[in-house]
Scaffold this motif. Structure first.
Motif, PDB file in Angstrom:
ATOM      1  N   ASN A  58       0.826  -1.208   0.000  1.00  0.00           N
ATOM      2  CA  ASN A  58       0.000   0.000   0.000  1.00  0.00           C
ATOM      3  C   ASN A  58       0.858   1.254   0.000  1.00  0.00           C
ATOM      4  O   ASN A  58       0.517   2.250  -0.650  1.00  0.00           O
ATOM      5  CB  ASN A  58      -0.921  -0.004   1.220  1.00  0.00           C
ATOM      6  CG  ASN A  58      -2.050  -1.011   1.098  1.00  0.00           C
ATOM      7  OD1 ASN A  58      -2.437  -1.384  -0.009  1.00  0.00           O
ATOM      8  ND2 ASN A  58      -2.576  -1.452   2.224  1.00  0.00           N
ATOM      9  N   SER A  89       2.217   1.680  -3.539  1.00  0.00           N
ATOM     10  CA  SER A  89       1.141   2.107  -4.424  1.00  0.00           C
ATOM     11  C   SER A  89       0.804   3.576  -4.214  1.00  0.00           C
ATOM     12  O   SER A  89       0.599   4.327  -5.179  1.00  0.00           O
ATOM     13  CB  SER A  89      -0.096   1.236  -4.191  1.00  0.00           C
ATOM     14  OG  SER A  89      -1.172   1.653  -4.995  1.00  0.00           O
ATOM     15  N   SER A 132       6.503   1.414 -10.013  1.00  0.00           N
ATOM     16  CA  SER A 132       5.543   0.375 -10.388  1.00  0.00           C
ATOM     17  C   SER A 132       6.240  -0.961 -10.618  1.00  0.00           C
ATOM     18  O   SER A 132       5.712  -2.020 -10.261  1.00  0.00           O
ATOM     19  CB  SER A 132       4.780   0.797 -11.643  1.00  0.00           C
ATOM     20  OG  SER A 132       4.035   1.981 -11.415  1.00  0.00           O
ATOM     21  N   LEU A 190       6.994  -2.346  -7.293  1.00  0.00           N
ATOM     22  CA  LEU A 190       5.743  -2.805  -6.692  1.00  0.00           C
ATOM     23  C   LEU A 190       5.353  -4.173  -7.232  1.00  0.00           C
ATOM     24  O   LEU A 190       4.961  -5.073  -6.468  1.00  0.00           O
ATOM     25  CB  LEU A 190       4.639  -1.786  -6.956  1.00  0.00           C
ATOM     26  CG  LEU A 190       3.229  -2.134  -6.480  1.00  0.00           C
ATOM     27  CD1 LEU A 190       3.222  -2.343  -4.972  1.00  0.00           C
ATOM     28  CD2 LEU A 190       2.247  -1.036  -6.872  1.00  0.00           C
ATOM     29  N   LEU A 218      -2.677  -6.039  -8.689  1.00  0.00           N
ATOM     30  CA  LEU A 218      -2.518  -4.586  -8.603  1.00  0.00           C
ATOM     31  C   LEU A 218      -3.621  -3.834  -9.329  1.00  0.00           C
ATOM     32  O   LEU A 218      -3.625  -2.607  -9.315  1.00  0.00           O
ATOM     33  CB  LEU A 218      -1.155  -4.197  -9.189  1.00  0.00           C
ATOM     34  CG  LEU A 218       0.063  -4.873  -8.530  1.00  0.00           C
ATOM     35  CD1 LEU A 218       1.346  -4.456  -9.230  1.00  0.00           C
ATOM     36  CD2 LEU A 218       0.115  -4.555  -7.057  1.00  0.00           C
TER      37      LEU A 218
END
Length: 431
Positions: free
Chosen positions: A146, A149, A167, A170, A308
């Motif tokens: 989180n 993101s 990204s 992630l 995602l």
């Protein structure tokens, strides 16, 4: 010789006006007393522009090293550290190339201005990595995902290169969390030794796959949600996915699940698979999803992309939920004769025939009037079996497997506990 690594506070450095923070080591210029005078302003300006790169590299390297030796940071953080480590390798390649050029003198003299121009891309990359490690420090699991993101969406939404970098990290770090989520949605099992997943298994037998039904065991005794590790894409209570078709009872799916969010469906899906394990040949039984050898998404990279994507993730959870729900209904209605057991309960316990009151309580009244330590369980069980045999009803699995146990609490205390559990559940739902 112009720089000093500030890992500890230094009182003699008059140039350092910042407050020392032990968790954020950095490089600073040494004082004029050490240099023996002032340095050239141009050189000083060039050094000051490169200092953030050096300081960020130290902080990022410390985070990667800490994740390598501290297993309690979790598998998600270690996956992130591995991705950052690869980028640090590219940075060290740039440093090695620059050092070789300076030593050989190839391409002309390497001035501070030229070095600053060559280091623009590494400086930007290292600044982003520094922001990443600062945002995920002391967090793990879903909370870490989180944080990443949020960093990509809020701070780097207008920077395409930085957004792509965050990204990518992630997606790299989401792999272990995706494995746990798919295992929960397809088997009702999760291997989470470091407490990173959004579902915490609270029952030891459940965690060790030795689930056995016992007196007073309820759904809430098996597992609970960890709010801090719930993915942000599942935290919106207004996000519902319309389900088409009907379930095993012919009930419209859209109406039956209209009150459930994707998070509630994910939580219930794992519980359904565990109930299926209990209904079959013990906890080691194989579910249909396990027997197929695959989940709803075969490609690991595509599965991480689904994790995602809020919409695709909700749809994937919805499919898994209805697969588990329909399988459990088929087992309860078919293999375990749920309707026959309900008819037996209606006739025996309720007021249809009242055999529980007429036969069992009348026969066992003398024994049940004693204090609990003096009651003989075998005698009470004999009266129960005899009264069941006299009941004029269809034989069911419940009738043949019904056993008596004694509750340690009074009826009033039991009802109070049920009321407290409902109140606690309502508070969690309100959050």
């Amino acid at each position: 010789q112009f720089l000093r690594y500030r890992a500890e506070p230094h009182d003699d450095d008059s140039r350092d006006e910042e407050t020392y923070r032990p968790d954020e080591p950095s490089f600073v210029l040494v004082g004029e007393s050490i240099l023996g005078g002032a340095i050239d302003p141009t050189l000083e300006s060039g050094l000051l522009r490169l200092l953030p790169l050096c300081s960020a590299h130290v902080r990022v390297s410390r985070y990667v090293a800490s994740c390598a030796v501290r297993y309690e940071c979790g598998s998600v953080a270690r996956s992130l550290a591995e991705g950052i480590g690869e980028l640090l390798g590219e940075y060290l390649g740039f440093v090695s190339e620059t050092s070789d050029r300076l030593r050989r003198g190839a391409g002309g003299p390497l001035t501070m201005s030229a070095l600053h121009v060559r280091g623009q891309r590494p400086m930007r990359t290292m600044a982003v990595l520094d922001a990443v490690t600062s945002s995920v420090r002391d967090v793990k699991g879903g909370e870490l995902l989180n944080a990443l993101s949020n960093l990509a969406a809020v701070h780097y939404s207008g920077d395409s290169d930085a957004h792509a970098l965050v990204s990518g990290l992630l997606a790299r770090s989401a792999g272990p969390y995706d494995d746990m989520l798919r295992s929960w949605l397809t088997r009702g099992k999760v291997h989470d030794p470091y407490g990173e997943f959004m579902i915490e298994v609270t029952d030891r037998n459940f965690r060790e796959n030795r689930v056995a039904m016992r007196q007073g065991m309820e759904w809430t005794d098996w597992c609970r949600e960890r709010e801090e590790h719930v993915l942000r894409s599942l935290q919106n209570p207004n996000e519902h996915i319309v389900s088409l078709g009907t379930n095993s009872l012919g009930v419209d799916r859209a109406r039956a699940t209209s009150h459930m969010t994707a998070l509630h469906k994910a939580h219930a899906t794992g519980k359904y698979w565990r109930a299926i394990h209990c209904c079959r040949e013990g906890p080691s039984a194989t579910t249909p999803a396990e027997a197929s050898g695959k989940s709803n998404d075969d490609d690991d990279e595509d599965a991480v992309a689904i994790l995602l994507d809020p919409l695709r993730l909700s749809r994937s959870i919805d499919r898994a939920y209805h697969e588990a729900s329909d399988t459990l209904l088929r087992i309860l209605l078919g293999e375990n004769g749920l309707l026959g057991s309900l008819r037996f309960m209606k006739k025996y316990f309720l007021l249809d025939q009242g055999d529980f009151l007429v036969n069992f309580l009348d026969g066992a009244e003398e024994e049940l009037s004693k204090d609990l330590p003096s009651v003989l369980r075998g005698r009470v069980q004999n009266w129960l079996s005899t009264s069941i045999a006299r009941t004029e009803s269809e034989s069911s699995q419940l009738a043949s497997a019904l056993r008596c146990t004694f509750q340690n609490k009074s009826l009033r205390d039991t009802l109070d506990d049920l009321g407290n559990r409902r109140a606690l559940k309502s508070k969690r739902a309100a959050r």
